[in-house]
Design a protein around this motif. Structure first.
Motif, short mmCIF file in Angstrom:
data_model
loop_
_atom_site.label_atom_id
_atom_site.label_comp_id
_atom_site.label_asym_id
_atom_site.label_seq_id
_atom_site.Cartn_x
_atom_site.Cartn_y
_atom_site.Cartn_z
N PHE A 142 -12.12 12.05 -3.29
CA PHE A 142 -11.94 12.42 -1.99
C PHE A 142 -10.96 11.46 -1.62
O PHE A 142 -11.02 10.13 -1.79
N ALA A 143 -9.70 11.69 -0.83
CA ALA A 143 -8.68 10.86 -0.37
C ALA A 143 -8.22 11.48 1.16
O ALA A 143 -8.60 12.49 1.32
N LEU A 144 -7.71 10.66 1.99
CA LEU A 144 -7.14 11.23 3.04
C LEU A 144 -6.25 12.28 3.16
O LEU A 144 -5.53 12.17 1.99
N GLY A 145 -6.22 13.08 3.81
CA GLY A 145 -5.41 14.26 3.75
C GLY A 145 -4.05 14.36 4.53
O GLY A 145 -3.58 13.75 5.26
N ALA A 146 -3.05 15.28 4.05
CA ALA A 146 -2.01 15.43 4.74
C ALA A 146 -2.00 15.76 6.19
O ALA A 146 -1.14 15.38 6.83
N GLN A 147 -3.01 16.55 6.62
CA GLN A 147 -2.97 16.76 8.21
C GLN A 147 -2.86 15.33 8.78
O GLN A 147 -2.75 15.32 10.22
N LEU A 148 -3.71 14.39 8.22
CA LEU A 148 -3.74 13.26 8.97
C LEU A 148 -2.73 12.46 9.33
O LEU A 148 -2.17 11.86 10.31
N LEU A 149 -1.63 12.59 8.22
CA LEU A 149 -0.20 12.12 8.51
C LEU A 149 0.33 12.97 9.67
O LEU A 149 1.25 12.32 10.68
N ALA A 150 0.35 14.25 9.91
CA ALA A 150 0.81 14.72 10.79
C ALA A 150 0.17 14.53 12.03
O ALA A 150 0.96 14.42 13.20
N LEU A 209 -5.39 6.18 10.43
CA LEU A 209 -5.83 6.91 9.31
C LEU A 209 -4.42 7.53 8.73
O LEU A 209 -4.35 7.70 7.30
N GLY A 210 -3.53 7.80 9.49
CA GLY A 210 -2.10 8.36 8.89
C GLY A 210 -1.54 7.49 8.25
O GLY A 210 -1.11 7.52 7.05
N HIS A 211 -1.50 6.19 8.52
CA HIS A 211 -0.78 5.06 7.86
C HIS A 211 -1.88 5.02 6.60
O HIS A 211 -1.09 4.66 5.44
N ALA A 212 -2.97 4.80 6.77
CA ALA A 212 -3.76 4.64 5.38
C ALA A 212 -3.66 5.95 4.51
O ALA A 212 -3.54 5.67 3.29
N ALA A 213 -3.36 7.19 5.03
CA ALA A 213 -3.19 8.19 4.12
C ALA A 213 -2.11 8.15 3.19
O ALA A 213 -1.91 8.49 2.16
N SER A 214 -0.88 7.61 3.92
CA SER A 214 0.40 7.55 2.98
C SER A 214 0.25 6.38 2.34
O SER A 214 0.99 6.46 1.11
N ARG A 215 -0.52 5.55 2.40
CA ARG A 215 -0.53 4.41 1.56
C ARG A 215 -1.38 4.76 0.17
O ARG A 215 -1.19 4.32 -0.89
N SER A 216 -2.31 5.74 0.70
CA SER A 216 -3.10 6.13 -0.58
C SER A 216 -2.49 7.15 -1.36
O SER A 216 -3.38 7.61 -2.32
N TRP A 217 -1.46 7.62 -1.28
CA TRP A 217 -0.76 8.67 -1.90
C TRP A 217 0.00 8.17 -2.89
O TRP A 217 1.22 7.78 -2.79
N PRO A 218 -0.32 8.43 -4.35
CA PRO A 218 0.31 7.94 -5.40
C PRO A 218 1.95 8.49 -5.15
O PRO A 218 2.79 7.90 -5.40
N LEU A 219 1.92 9.79 -5.09
CA LEU A 219 3.30 10.59 -4.80
C LEU A 219 4.11 9.90 -3.84
O LEU A 219 5.34 9.83 -4.33
N ALA A 220 3.48 9.47 -2.59
CA ALA A 220 4.56 8.76 -1.81
C ALA A 220 5.10 7.32 -2.35
O ALA A 220 6.19 7.16 -2.05
N GLU A 221 4.28 6.71 -2.81
CA GLU A 221 4.71 5.23 -3.59
C GLU A 221 5.84 5.62 -4.43
O GLU A 221 6.97 5.15 -4.59
#
Lengths: 217, 217
Positions: free
Chosen positions: A63-71, B72-84
DNA sequence: ACGTATATTCCGGAATATGGAATCCACCAT
DNA sequence: ATGGTGGATTCCATATTCCGGAATATACGT
Protein backbone atom coordinates in the motif's frame (compact mmCIF):
# COMPACT_ATOMS: atom_id res chain seq x y z
CA UNK A 1 -14.97 4.32 25.79
CA UNK A 2 -13.32 7.57 24.82
CA UNK A 3 -10.58 6.12 22.69
CA UNK A 4 -11.76 7.93 19.59
CA UNK A 5 -9.98 11.19 18.95
CA UNK A 6 -12.11 12.83 16.28
CA UNK A 7 -15.49 11.43 17.19
CA UNK A 8 -15.60 9.14 14.19
CA UNK A 9 -13.63 5.95 14.60
CA UNK A 10 -13.37 5.05 10.95
CA UNK A 11 -11.87 8.41 10.11
CA UNK A 12 -9.29 8.11 12.85
CA UNK A 13 -8.30 4.75 11.48
CA UNK A 14 -8.21 5.96 7.91
CA UNK A 15 -6.03 8.90 8.89
CA UNK A 16 -3.73 6.53 10.77
CA UNK A 17 -3.45 4.37 7.68
CA UNK A 18 -2.60 7.35 5.50
CA UNK A 19 0.12 8.61 7.76
CA UNK A 20 1.53 5.15 8.27
CA UNK A 21 1.74 4.69 4.53
CA UNK A 22 3.14 8.19 4.06
CA UNK A 23 6.40 7.18 5.70
CA UNK A 24 6.95 4.25 3.38
CA UNK A 25 4.93 1.80 1.31
CA UNK A 26 3.73 -1.01 3.55
CA UNK A 27 2.44 -4.52 3.08
CA UNK A 28 -0.68 -5.44 5.02
CA UNK A 29 1.34 -6.92 7.86
CA UNK A 30 3.36 -3.73 8.18
CA UNK A 31 0.22 -1.67 8.10
CA UNK A 32 -1.25 -3.73 10.91
CA UNK A 33 1.86 -3.23 12.98
CA UNK A 34 2.11 0.50 12.28
CA UNK A 35 -1.51 1.26 13.05
CA UNK A 36 -2.42 -1.31 15.67
CA UNK A 37 -5.57 -2.22 13.77
CA UNK A 38 -6.86 -5.76 13.35
CA UNK A 39 -5.80 -7.36 10.10
CA UNK A 40 -9.23 -7.53 8.46
CA UNK A 41 -9.99 -3.97 9.49
CA UNK A 42 -6.76 -2.58 8.11
CA UNK A 43 -7.32 -4.45 4.89
CA UNK A 44 -10.92 -3.34 4.48
CA UNK A 45 -10.18 0.31 5.12
CA UNK A 46 -7.07 0.34 2.96
CA UNK A 47 -8.92 -1.17 -0.01
CA UNK A 48 -11.77 1.27 0.58
CA UNK A 49 -9.29 4.15 0.39
CA UNK A 50 -7.87 2.56 -2.71
CA UNK A 51 -11.30 2.84 -4.38
CA UNK A 52 -11.07 6.58 -4.02
CA UNK A 53 -7.48 6.87 -5.21
CA UNK A 54 -6.21 7.95 -1.82
CA UNK A 55 -4.13 4.79 -1.73
CA UNK A 56 -2.62 2.76 -4.53
CA UNK A 57 -0.81 -0.55 -4.71
CA UNK A 58 2.79 -0.34 -5.72
CA UNK A 59 4.20 -2.92 -8.14
CA UNK A 60 4.95 -5.25 -5.20
CA UNK A 61 1.37 -5.08 -3.99
CA UNK A 62 2.19 -2.92 -1.01
CA UNK A 63 0.00 0.00 0.00
CA UNK A 64 1.28 3.47 -0.93
CA UNK A 65 -0.18 6.95 -1.16
CA UNK A 66 -2.46 7.40 -4.16
CA UNK A 67 -2.69 9.80 -7.06
CA UNK A 68 -5.77 11.49 -5.70
CA UNK A 69 -3.61 12.87 -2.91
CA UNK A 70 -1.47 14.66 -5.47
CA UNK A 71 -4.59 16.24 -6.90
CA UNK A 72 -5.93 17.20 -3.49
CA UNK A 73 -2.58 18.59 -2.41
CA UNK A 74 -2.45 20.73 -5.50
CA UNK A 75 -6.01 21.92 -4.98
CA UNK A 76 -5.23 22.63 -1.34
CA UNK A 77 -2.40 25.00 -2.15
CA UNK A 78 -4.52 26.65 -4.82
CA UNK A 79 -7.36 27.29 -2.42
CA UNK A 80 -5.13 28.86 0.19
CA UNK A 81 -5.36 32.65 0.05
CA UNK A 82 -2.25 32.77 2.18
CA UNK A 83 -0.24 30.86 -0.41
CA UNK A 84 -1.29 33.16 -3.23
CA UNK A 85 -0.40 36.24 -1.25
CA UNK A 86 2.82 34.67 -0.06
CA UNK A 87 4.15 33.82 -3.48
CA UNK A 88 4.20 37.48 -4.33
CA UNK A 89 5.74 38.67 -1.09
CA UNK A 90 8.23 35.79 -0.97
CA UNK A 91 9.49 36.82 -4.37
CA UNK A 92 10.24 40.27 -3.10
CA UNK A 93 11.85 38.89 0.01
CA UNK A 94 14.08 36.57 -1.93
CA UNK A 95 15.15 39.24 -4.38
CA UNK A 96 15.78 41.66 -1.56
CA UNK A 97 17.81 39.27 0.58
CA UNK A 98 19.17 36.97 -2.09
CA UNK A 99 18.27 33.96 0.08
CA UNK A 100 15.63 31.21 -0.08
CA UNK A 101 12.28 32.28 1.38
CA UNK A 102 9.53 30.06 2.80
CA UNK A 103 6.08 30.18 4.37
CA UNK A 104 5.05 27.62 6.99
CA UNK A 105 1.79 26.83 8.72
CA UNK A 106 1.32 24.74 11.82
CA UNK A 107 -0.14 21.28 11.41
CA UNK A 108 -0.56 19.55 14.76
CA UNK A 109 2.88 19.25 16.33
CA UNK A 110 4.72 19.90 13.10
CA UNK A 111 4.89 22.51 10.40
CA UNK A 112 4.17 22.25 6.70
CA UNK A 113 5.78 24.36 4.02
CA UNK A 114 3.02 26.20 2.15
CA UNK A 115 5.22 28.04 -0.32
CA UNK A 116 8.91 28.15 -1.07
CA UNK A 117 11.11 30.18 -3.38
CA UNK A 118 14.75 29.36 -3.76
CA UNK A 119 17.74 31.61 -3.79
CA UNK A 120 19.69 31.91 -7.00
CA UNK A 121 22.94 31.01 -5.28
CA UNK A 122 24.57 27.70 -5.98
CA UNK A 123 24.72 26.99 -2.26
CA UNK A 124 21.22 27.37 -0.95
CA UNK A 125 18.60 25.80 1.25
CA UNK A 126 15.90 23.81 -0.50
CA UNK A 127 12.49 23.11 0.97
CA UNK A 128 9.64 21.77 -1.15
CA UNK A 129 6.04 22.82 -0.86
CA UNK A 130 4.32 20.23 1.31
CA UNK A 131 7.48 19.27 3.12
CA UNK A 132 7.17 18.65 6.85
CA UNK A 133 9.56 20.07 9.42
CA UNK A 134 9.60 19.99 13.21
CA UNK A 135 7.97 22.73 15.23
CA UNK A 136 10.57 23.14 17.91
CA UNK A 137 13.63 23.48 15.71
CA UNK A 138 14.45 26.36 13.41
CA UNK A 139 13.21 29.91 13.56
CA UNK A 140 10.15 29.19 11.42
CA UNK A 141 8.95 26.47 13.74
CA UNK A 142 9.55 28.44 16.89
CA UNK A 143 7.71 31.43 15.50
CA UNK A 144 4.67 29.18 15.11
CA UNK A 145 5.04 28.38 18.81
CA UNK A 146 4.69 32.11 19.51
CA UNK A 147 8.31 32.53 20.53
CA UNK A 148 8.91 35.90 18.98
CA UNK A 149 11.43 38.50 20.03
CA UNK A 150 10.60 42.11 20.83
CA UNK A 151 11.41 43.23 17.30
CA UNK A 152 8.87 40.88 15.75
CA UNK A 153 11.39 38.43 14.32
CA UNK A 154 13.31 35.41 15.52
CA UNK A 155 16.65 34.08 14.33
CA UNK A 156 18.09 30.60 14.66
CA UNK A 157 21.51 29.19 13.84
CA UNK A 158 22.13 25.51 13.14
CA UNK A 159 19.12 24.36 15.11
CA UNK A 160 17.51 22.12 12.58
CA UNK A 161 20.34 21.60 10.15
CA UNK A 162 24.08 22.05 10.34
CA UNK A 163 25.47 25.06 8.56
CA UNK A 164 22.09 26.69 8.09
CA UNK A 165 20.69 29.81 9.71
CA UNK A 166 17.30 31.45 9.31
CA UNK A 167 15.24 34.45 10.32
CA UNK A 168 11.45 34.27 10.57
CA UNK A 169 8.48 36.42 11.51
CA UNK A 170 4.85 35.58 12.30
CA UNK A 171 1.92 36.32 10.02
CA UNK A 172 -0.89 37.32 12.37
CA UNK A 173 -4.60 37.64 11.75
CA UNK A 174 -6.92 40.38 12.96
CA UNK A 175 -7.30 38.69 16.35
CA UNK A 176 -3.54 38.57 16.80
CA UNK A 177 -3.25 34.83 16.36
CA UNK A 178 -0.18 33.47 14.60
CA UNK A 179 -1.44 31.80 11.43
CA UNK A 180 1.85 31.31 9.60
CA UNK A 181 5.57 31.98 9.64
CA UNK A 182 7.60 33.62 6.88
CA UNK A 183 11.34 33.33 6.79
CA UNK A 184 14.56 33.37 4.88
CA UNK A 185 17.21 30.70 5.26
CA UNK A 186 20.65 30.07 3.93
CA UNK A 187 24.18 29.00 4.77
CA UNK A 188 25.92 30.55 7.76
CA UNK A 189 28.67 31.75 5.47
CA UNK A 190 26.34 34.33 4.02
CA UNK A 191 23.88 34.87 6.87
CA UNK A 192 26.54 34.99 9.60
CA UNK A 193 25.92 33.77 13.14
CA UNK A 194 23.79 36.78 13.98
CA UNK A 195 21.51 37.22 10.97
CA UNK A 196 18.60 38.80 12.85
CA UNK A 197 19.43 42.50 12.65
CA UNK A 198 20.30 42.33 8.99
CA UNK A 199 17.32 40.32 7.72
CA UNK A 200 14.71 40.81 10.45
CA UNK A 201 13.13 44.04 9.19
CA UNK A 202 12.65 42.75 5.64
CA UNK A 203 11.12 39.51 6.93
CA UNK A 204 8.75 41.35 9.24
CA UNK A 205 7.71 43.62 6.37
CA UNK A 206 7.00 40.58 4.20
CA UNK A 207 4.90 39.05 6.99
CA UNK A 208 2.80 42.19 7.26
CA UNK A 209 2.44 42.37 3.52
CA UNK A 210 1.25 38.77 3.36
CA UNK A 211 -1.29 39.31 6.13
CA UNK A 212 -2.65 42.34 4.30
CA UNK A 213 -2.75 40.72 0.87
CA UNK A 214 -4.45 37.63 2.24
CA UNK A 215 -7.18 39.81 3.72
CA UNK A 216 -6.46 38.99 7.35
CA UNK A 217 -6.19 42.74 8.03
CA UNK B 1 -28.20 -2.69 -0.11
CA UNK B 2 -25.55 -1.84 -2.63
CA UNK B 3 -25.42 1.88 -2.23
CA UNK B 4 -21.90 1.81 -0.84
CA UNK B 5 -19.19 1.96 -3.46
CA UNK B 6 -16.07 1.07 -1.50
CA UNK B 7 -17.58 -1.21 1.10
CA UNK B 8 -17.14 1.31 3.90
CA UNK B 9 -19.80 3.98 3.97
CA UNK B 10 -17.95 6.47 6.10
CA UNK B 11 -14.99 6.47 3.74
CA UNK B 12 -17.22 7.04 0.74
CA UNK B 13 -18.74 10.00 2.49
CA UNK B 14 -15.39 11.38 3.59
CA UNK B 15 -14.04 11.11 0.06
CA UNK B 16 -17.14 12.86 -1.23
CA UNK B 17 -16.57 15.66 1.25
CA UNK B 18 -12.95 16.04 0.21
CA UNK B 19 -13.69 16.27 -3.48
CA UNK B 20 -16.61 18.61 -2.90
CA UNK B 21 -14.37 20.91 -0.92
CA UNK B 22 -11.57 20.56 -3.47
CA UNK B 23 -13.57 22.52 -6.03
CA UNK B 24 -14.08 25.46 -3.73
CA UNK B 25 -14.36 26.20 -0.02
CA UNK B 26 -17.88 25.45 1.16
CA UNK B 27 -20.02 26.38 4.10
CA UNK B 28 -21.91 23.55 5.77
CA UNK B 29 -25.02 24.21 3.71
CA UNK B 30 -23.03 24.04 0.49
CA UNK B 31 -21.34 20.88 1.64
CA UNK B 32 -24.73 19.29 2.32
CA UNK B 33 -25.93 20.23 -1.14
CA UNK B 34 -22.78 19.07 -2.89
CA UNK B 35 -22.60 15.69 -1.16
CA UNK B 36 -26.25 14.89 -0.50
CA UNK B 37 -25.46 14.00 3.10
CA UNK B 38 -27.66 14.94 6.04
CA UNK B 39 -26.59 18.12 7.76
CA UNK B 40 -25.47 16.54 11.04
CA UNK B 41 -23.61 13.83 9.18
CA UNK B 42 -21.75 16.24 6.93
CA UNK B 43 -20.85 18.33 9.93
CA UNK B 44 -19.64 15.44 12.03
CA UNK B 45 -17.49 13.98 9.28
CA UNK B 46 -16.08 17.33 8.23
CA UNK B 47 -15.05 18.22 11.76
CA UNK B 48 -13.57 14.74 12.18
CA UNK B 49 -11.47 15.32 9.06
CA UNK B 50 -10.52 18.68 10.47
CA UNK B 51 -9.04 16.95 13.52
CA UNK B 52 -6.59 15.23 11.25
CA UNK B 53 -5.71 18.31 9.22
CA UNK B 54 -7.32 16.98 6.07
CA UNK B 55 -9.75 19.86 6.25
CA UNK B 56 -9.34 23.34 7.68
CA UNK B 57 -11.68 26.25 8.23
CA UNK B 58 -10.97 29.28 6.13
CA UNK B 59 -11.22 32.74 7.73
CA UNK B 60 -14.95 32.82 6.95
CA UNK B 61 -15.54 29.53 8.72
CA UNK B 62 -16.07 27.58 5.53
CA UNK B 63 -14.56 24.15 5.01
CA UNK B 64 -11.48 23.97 2.79
CA UNK B 65 -8.74 21.45 2.11
CA UNK B 66 -6.26 21.16 4.96
CA UNK B 67 -2.52 21.40 5.35
CA UNK B 68 -2.10 17.69 5.90
CA UNK B 69 -3.12 17.17 2.29
CA UNK B 70 -0.16 19.23 1.17
CA UNK B 71 2.09 17.01 3.22
CA UNK B 72 0.50 13.83 1.93
CA UNK B 73 0.62 15.07 -1.64
CA UNK B 74 4.29 15.78 -1.29
CA UNK B 75 4.94 12.39 0.29
CA UNK B 76 2.91 10.74 -2.46
CA UNK B 77 5.08 12.12 -5.23
CA UNK B 78 8.20 11.23 -3.26
CA UNK B 79 7.12 7.64 -2.86
CA UNK B 80 6.39 7.20 -6.54
CA UNK B 81 9.25 5.40 -8.25
CA UNK B 82 7.76 6.49 -11.56
CA UNK B 83 8.06 10.15 -10.63
CA UNK B 84 11.70 9.83 -9.69
CA UNK B 85 12.55 8.06 -12.89
CA UNK B 86 10.46 10.46 -14.90
CA UNK B 87 12.11 13.61 -13.63
CA UNK B 88 15.35 12.45 -15.14
CA UNK B 89 13.94 11.33 -18.47
CA UNK B 90 11.65 14.35 -18.75
CA UNK B 91 14.67 16.61 -18.43
CA UNK B 92 16.29 14.91 -21.38
CA UNK B 93 13.08 15.05 -23.36
CA UNK B 94 12.62 18.73 -22.71
CA UNK B 95 16.20 19.57 -23.60
CA UNK B 96 15.99 17.47 -26.73
CA UNK B 97 12.70 18.88 -27.98
CA UNK B 98 12.78 22.32 -26.37
CA UNK B 99 9.15 21.88 -25.27
CA UNK B 100 7.40 21.29 -21.95
CA UNK B 101 7.32 17.63 -20.92
CA UNK B 102 4.84 15.91 -18.58
CA UNK B 103 4.00 12.55 -17.06
CA UNK B 104 0.38 11.59 -16.35
CA UNK B 105 -1.24 8.70 -14.56
CA UNK B 106 -4.86 7.69 -14.71
CA UNK B 107 -7.03 8.40 -11.72
CA UNK B 108 -10.57 7.16 -12.21
CA UNK B 109 -12.02 8.94 -15.21
CA UNK B 110 -9.40 11.67 -15.19
CA UNK B 111 -5.65 12.00 -15.31
CA UNK B 112 -3.27 13.54 -12.81
CA UNK B 113 0.04 15.14 -13.65
CA UNK B 114 2.77 13.29 -11.78
CA UNK B 115 5.71 15.34 -12.98
CA UNK B 116 6.15 18.35 -15.21
CA UNK B 117 9.11 20.23 -16.63
CA UNK B 118 8.61 23.43 -18.53
CA UNK B 119 10.12 24.58 -21.76
CA UNK B 120 12.47 27.53 -21.68
CA UNK B 121 10.51 29.39 -24.31
CA UNK B 122 8.50 32.44 -23.39
CA UNK B 123 5.42 30.90 -24.95
CA UNK B 124 4.94 27.50 -23.40
CA UNK B 125 2.41 25.18 -21.88
CA UNK B 126 2.29 25.07 -18.10
CA UNK B 127 0.93 22.15 -16.11
CA UNK B 128 1.54 21.82 -12.39
CA UNK B 129 2.26 18.59 -10.59
CA UNK B 130 -1.04 17.38 -9.14
CA UNK B 131 -3.11 19.15 -11.75
CA UNK B 132 -6.12 17.26 -13.09
CA UNK B 133 -6.95 17.00 -16.78
CA UNK B 134 -9.61 15.06 -18.68
CA UNK B 135 -8.94 11.59 -19.98
CA UNK B 136 -10.59 11.87 -23.36
CA UNK B 137 -8.96 15.08 -24.55
CA UNK B 138 -5.33 15.57 -25.43
CA UNK B 139 -2.80 12.99 -26.48
CA UNK B 140 -1.73 12.23 -22.91
CA UNK B 141 -5.25 11.37 -21.85
CA UNK B 142 -6.01 9.27 -24.87
CA UNK B 143 -2.79 7.32 -24.46
CA UNK B 144 -4.02 6.34 -20.99
CA UNK B 145 -7.17 5.03 -22.71
CA UNK B 146 -4.92 2.74 -24.74
CA UNK B 147 -5.47 4.62 -27.98
CA UNK B 148 -1.97 4.36 -29.36
CA UNK B 149 -0.93 4.43 -32.96
CA UNK B 150 1.19 1.78 -34.67
CA UNK B 151 4.39 3.71 -34.03
CA UNK B 152 3.86 3.76 -30.29
CA UNK B 153 2.96 7.42 -30.01
CA UNK B 154 -0.14 9.55 -30.39
CA UNK B 155 -0.44 13.18 -31.41
CA UNK B 156 -3.26 15.61 -30.77
CA UNK B 157 -3.86 19.13 -32.00
CA UNK B 158 -6.09 21.63 -30.18
CA UNK B 159 -8.15 18.94 -28.51
CA UNK B 160 -7.97 20.14 -24.97
CA UNK B 161 -6.81 23.67 -25.40
CA UNK B 162 -6.78 26.06 -28.34
CA UNK B 163 -3.43 26.64 -29.96
CA UNK B 164 -1.78 23.72 -28.20
CA UNK B 165 -0.56 20.45 -29.67
CA UNK B 166 1.05 17.47 -27.97
CA UNK B 167 2.63 14.09 -28.61
CA UNK B 168 2.49 11.32 -26.01
CA UNK B 169 3.53 7.72 -25.54
CA UNK B 170 2.54 5.06 -23.02
CA UNK B 171 4.76 3.80 -20.22
CA UNK B 172 4.01 0.10 -19.98
CA UNK B 173 4.83 -2.42 -17.28
CA UNK B 174 6.09 -5.95 -17.70
CA UNK B 175 2.57 -7.23 -18.28
CA UNK B 176 2.00 -4.69 -21.04
CA UNK B 177 -0.44 -2.58 -19.08
CA UNK B 178 -0.34 1.17 -19.60
CA UNK B 179 0.65 2.69 -16.28
CA UNK B 180 1.41 6.24 -17.36
CA UNK B 181 1.71 8.60 -20.31
CA UNK B 182 4.72 10.76 -21.17
CA UNK B 183 4.38 13.64 -23.54
CA UNK B 184 5.61 16.96 -24.84
CA UNK B 185 3.30 19.86 -25.48
CA UNK B 186 3.59 23.34 -26.88
CA UNK B 187 2.08 25.93 -29.19
CA UNK B 188 1.07 24.90 -32.70
CA UNK B 189 3.39 27.56 -34.06
CA UNK B 190 6.37 25.47 -33.05
CA UNK B 191 4.92 21.96 -33.07
CA UNK B 192 3.01 22.38 -36.35
CA UNK B 193 -0.28 20.64 -37.06
CA UNK B 194 1.44 17.30 -37.56
CA UNK B 195 3.91 17.03 -34.69
CA UNK B 196 3.91 13.23 -34.45
CA UNK B 197 6.69 12.25 -36.82
CA UNK B 198 9.03 14.89 -35.49
CA UNK B 199 8.58 14.30 -31.74
CA UNK B 200 7.18 10.77 -31.58
CA UNK B 201 10.44 8.83 -31.52
CA UNK B 202 11.97 10.93 -28.73
CA UNK B 203 8.80 10.62 -26.66
CA UNK B 204 8.68 6.86 -27.13
CA UNK B 205 12.32 6.60 -26.15
CA UNK B 206 11.64 8.60 -22.99
CA UNK B 207 8.71 6.31 -22.15
CA UNK B 208 10.89 3.23 -22.46
CA UNK B 209 13.61 4.85 -20.42
CA UNK B 210 11.15 5.70 -17.65
CA UNK B 211 9.76 2.17 -17.58
CA UNK B 212 13.27 0.78 -17.27
CA UNK B 213 14.45 3.23 -14.64
CA UNK B 214 11.35 2.67 -12.55
CA UNK B 215 12.04 -1.04 -12.53
CA UNK B 216 8.93 -2.06 -14.48
CA UNK B 217 11.20 -3.96 -16.86
C1' DA C 1 -34.33 44.08 21.12
C1' DC C 2 -36.15 41.06 17.72
C1' DG C 3 -35.95 37.82 13.83
C1' DT C 4 -33.55 35.12 10.67
C1' DA C 5 -30.07 32.06 8.98
C1' DT C 6 -26.59 29.39 10.09
C1' DA C 7 -23.82 26.13 12.85
C1' DT C 8 -23.77 22.74 16.54
C1' DT C 9 -25.35 19.29 19.92
C1' DC C 10 -28.55 15.52 21.60
C1' DC C 11 -30.08 10.95 21.67
C1' DG C 12 -32.76 6.67 20.65
C1' DG C 13 -32.82 3.40 17.05
C1' DA C 14 -30.82 0.80 13.39
C1' DA C 15 -27.66 0.03 10.08
C1' DT C 16 -22.74 -0.71 9.91
C1' DA C 17 -18.11 -1.69 11.08
C1' DT C 18 -15.65 -5.15 13.75
C1' DG C 19 -12.29 -9.04 14.22
C1' DG C 20 -11.81 -14.14 15.13
C1' DA C 21 -11.69 -17.82 12.29
C1' DA C 22 -11.79 -20.03 7.91
C1' DT C 23 -10.31 -19.77 3.14
C1' DC C 24 -7.63 -18.77 -0.69
C1' DC C 25 -3.48 -17.81 -3.17
C1' DA C 26 1.35 -17.51 -4.61
C1' DC C 27 5.58 -19.10 -3.96
C1' DC C 28 9.23 -22.15 -2.61
C1' DA C 29 11.38 -26.60 -1.34
C1' DT C 30 11.07 -31.16 -1.49
C1' DA D 1 3.86 -33.03 -8.93
C1' DT D 2 3.18 -32.44 -3.99
C1' DG D 3 3.22 -30.70 0.45
C1' DG D 4 4.19 -26.67 3.18
C1' DT D 5 4.54 -21.83 4.50
C1' DG D 6 3.53 -16.91 4.79
C1' DG D 7 0.85 -13.99 3.28
C1' DA D 8 -3.77 -11.71 1.59
C1' DT D 9 -8.64 -12.02 1.38
C1' DT D 10 -13.42 -13.31 2.63
C1' DC D 11 -17.14 -14.80 5.90
C1' DC D 12 -20.34 -13.84 9.36
C1' DA D 13 -22.67 -13.19 13.99
C1' DT D 14 -22.23 -9.60 17.26
C1' DA D 15 -22.10 -5.29 19.33
C1' DT D 16 -20.55 -1.04 18.43
C1' DT D 17 -20.90 2.92 15.88
C1' DC D 18 -22.95 5.94 13.00
C1' DC D 19 -27.23 8.14 11.49
C1' DG D 20 -30.44 11.99 11.19
C1' DG D 21 -34.80 14.32 13.00
C1' DA D 22 -35.41 17.58 16.27
C1' DA D 23 -33.89 20.82 19.68
C1' DT D 24 -30.49 24.25 20.83
C1' DA D 25 -26.98 27.63 20.39
C1' DT D 26 -24.65 31.19 17.93
C1' DA D 27 -23.89 34.98 14.77
C1' DC D 28 -25.59 38.50 12.11
C1' DG D 29 -28.60 41.99 10.16
C1' DT D 30 -32.47 45.11 10.94
Amino acid sequence: MESTISGVGVIDKAAAILSAVADEPLALAGLVEATGLARPTAHRLATALECHGLIRRDPDGRFALGAQLLALGHAASRSWPLAEAANFALGGLRDQTGESAQLYVRQGDRRVCLASLESGHGLRTIVDTGEILPLGLGSGGRVLLEEVGPDGWLASVEERQQGVASVSAPVVDAAGRVVAAVGVSGPIQRLTRDPGPRFGPAVVAAAVSIATDAGLT
